[in-house]
Scaffold this active site. Structure first.
Site, PDB file in Angstrom:
ATOM      1  N   SER A  67       0.835  -1.202   0.000  1.00 24.35           N
ATOM      2  CA  SER A  67       0.000   0.000   0.000  1.00 24.35           C
ATOM      3  C   SER A  67       0.870   1.252   0.000  1.00 24.35           C
ATOM      4  CB  SER A  67      -0.927  -0.002   1.217  1.00 24.35           C
ATOM      5  OG  SER A  67      -1.781  -1.115   1.184  1.00 24.35           O
ATOM      6  N   GLU A  68       1.831   1.295   0.905  1.00 28.39           N
ATOM      7  CA  GLU A  68       2.821   2.380   0.919  1.00 28.39           C
ATOM      8  C   GLU A  68       4.177   1.831   1.291  1.00 28.39           C
ATOM      9  OE1 GLU A  68      -1.130   4.145   1.495  1.00 28.39           O
ATOM     10  OE2 GLU A  68      -0.014   2.781   2.814  1.00 28.39           O
ATOM     11  N   THR A  69       5.200   2.409   0.709  1.00 28.26           N
ATOM     12  CA  THR A  69       6.578   2.126   1.090  1.00 28.26           C
ATOM     13  C   THR A  69       7.169   3.412   1.637  1.00 28.26           C
ATOM     14  OG1 THR A  69       6.810   0.445  -0.641  1.00 28.26           O
ATOM     15  CG2 THR A  69       8.833   1.343   0.298  1.00 28.26           C
TER      16      THR A  69
END
Length: 255
Positions: free
Chosen positions: A12-14
């Site tokens: 989803s997010e890094t």
């Protein structure tokens, strides 16, 4: 380079932590730069990736400080140690009433004829908050099939970048009581459903505080990796969100 890595990670997010000065180090310093990328683009705020970043610095790198400051696109965010958890200091984003007819196509595409009790829009985050009917139970939200694939075509003006579905909590009994439940979807930035979303709770906290007349709340995000959050609204217009995290994969990137 950041976007390429985030696309390869396909989460989803890094999060990317960086030193702000050449003399900084990850063990002794207390202030770092922080950026977040979905597989498709950079985003201005991600609470749980901030929580994870703090957890890595505290627990894996053994940073000696009790409070860390992250310089981000959303300003300075603080993370402080608490017993078996981390407390994030996030901005609080108000949500304003939204006319149903302006977003009717988006809502019906996403959830069909599901009964809706309230709709609000947060201009500071470009998130649309849709409160489902109080007649529904938690299990309904958990099992609801949401069509995210067509949303970027239905809403392509740039006004909406995230869809929050939320439901009023249920009184305690045999199960633990929560003030509200939620799920979060952001196909506009390449995330069909984000299972853990601190930034959405910066909007949810404002909304449900007004609805329930409470400053301290217990929330639950209904997803396969979601969980409970402790929320406290502060007098300075910000919100403390307490959560915990665990390392599930560890490694080294190579060219």
């Amino acid at each position: 380079m950041h976007q390429k890595i985030a696309r390869e990670m396909n989460l989803s997010e890094t999060a990317f932590i960086r030193k702000l000065h050449p003399t900084d180090n990850f063990t002794q310093s207390s202030c770092f730069g922080l950026r977040w990328f979905t597989p498709a683009s950079e985003v201005p705020l991600c609470g749980h990736a901030t929580l994870a970043s703090a957890a890595v610095l505290f627990d894996k790198i053994k940073n000696v400080n009790n409070t860390l400051t992250f310089v981000t696109l959303s300003g300075e965010l603080k993370a402080r140690r608490a017993e078996n958890s981390i407390i994030l200091d996030l901005p609080l984003y108000p949500a304003h009433p939204q006319d149903f007819h302006e977003v009717e196509d988006l809502i019906k595409t996403a959830i069909g004829d599901t009964l809706v009790q309230d709709i609000c829009y947060s201009p500071g985050t470009r998130k649309l908050l849709v409160r489902l009917s109080d007649t529904y139970k938690r299990s309904f939200l958990e099992n609801l099939k949401v069509n995210t694939e067509d949303l970027p075509q239905v809403e392509n003006t740039g006004k909406v970048k995230g869809l929050i579905l939320t439901l009023k909590g249920e009184p305690g009994g045999q199960t633990q009581a929560f003030d509200f439940y939620s799920r979060y979807f952001a196909p506009w930035v390449g995330v069909a459903e984000d299972p853990v979303t601190g930034s959405a709770h910066a909007v949810l906290s404002s909304y449900w505080s007004q609805q329930l007349g409470k400053k301290d709340m217990h929330a639950f995000q209904c997803s396969h990796r979601g969980g409970e959050l402790e929320i406290s609204l502060r007098p300075d217009g910000r919100v403390d969100i307490r959560g915990s995290t665990a390392v599930v994969l560890e490694g080294t990137l190579t060219a």
